[in-house]
Write a protein that holds these residues in place. Structure first.
Motif, PDB file in Angstrom:
ATOM      1  N   SER A   1       3.682  32.018 -56.002  1.00 47.10           N
ATOM      2  CA  SER A   1       3.644  31.532 -57.377  1.00 47.10           C
ATOM      3  C   SER A   1       3.655  30.006 -57.356  1.00 47.10           C
ATOM      4  O   SER A   1       3.862  29.393 -56.302  1.00 47.10           O
ATOM      5  CB  SER A   1       4.830  32.074 -58.180  1.00 47.10           C
TER       6      SER A   1
ATOM      7  N   ASP B   1       4.530  26.263 -59.880  1.00 47.31           N
ATOM      8  CA  ASP B   1       5.025  25.597 -61.071  1.00 47.31           C
ATOM      9  C   ASP B   1       4.331  24.244 -61.102  1.00 47.31           C
ATOM     10  O   ASP B   1       4.724  23.325 -60.374  1.00 47.31           O
ATOM     11  CB  ASP B   1       6.547  25.446 -61.010  1.00 47.31           C
TER      12      ASP B   1
ATOM     13  N   LYS C   1       6.362  21.100 -61.847  1.00 51.79           N
ATOM     14  CA  LYS C   1       7.192  20.628 -60.737  1.00 51.79           C
ATOM     15  C   LYS C   1       6.394  20.410 -59.467  1.00 51.79           C
ATOM     16  O   LYS C   1       6.977  20.091 -58.422  1.00 51.79           O
ATOM     17  CB  LYS C   1       8.322  21.626 -60.477  1.00 51.79           C
TER      18      LYS C   1
END
Length: 130
Positions: free
Chosen positions: A71, A73, A76
């Motif tokens: 995954s 982000d 970030k």
């Protein structure tokens, strides 16, 4: 200067879990396809998982399918690898890799190849005891 820094490796017992992280800097992360590879002791580096820059498609090696989840982000600039039901044969140095998507459609055919990725981290050790 592009940097990829892995973290989260360690020593765990079989059937336990670990979550690896890879922080990226120096590149337009939201435009980068990302992947995890690993190299076991005495073995060649092998593909583990990949995720497209859109986040819309994931790919896994057969050996980890159903146990590992990749995954990202983008806020970030971090990519993750969640590893469940770990086995001793998962022991390896895990490497994060990234490359800016070329919008050619070819990524789907080369996502599991080392040479697809321009940027690599230094690796983090994962050891799974029997």
């Amino acid at each position: 200067q592009v940097q990829l820094v892995e973290s989260g490796g360690g020593y765990v017992q079989t059937r336990n879990s670990l979550k690896l992280s890879c922080g990226a800097s120096g590149l337009i992360f939201s435009s980068a396809n990302v992947a995890w590879f690993r190299r076991g002791s005495g073995k060649e580096r092998e593909f583990v998982a990949a995720l497209t820059y859109t986040g819309g498609s994931t790919f896994y090696a057969d050996s980890v399918k159903g146990r590992f989840t990749i995954s990202r982000d983008n806020a970030k600039t971090t990519v993750f690898l969640e590893m469940n039901s770990l086995k001793p044969e998962d022991s390896a140095v895990y490497y994060c890799a990234a490359d800016i998507d070329k919008h050619s459609g070819i990524y789907y055919y080369v996502r599991d190849k080392d040479e697809t990725y321009t940027y690599w981290g230094q690796g983090t050790q994962v050891t799974v005891s029997a």
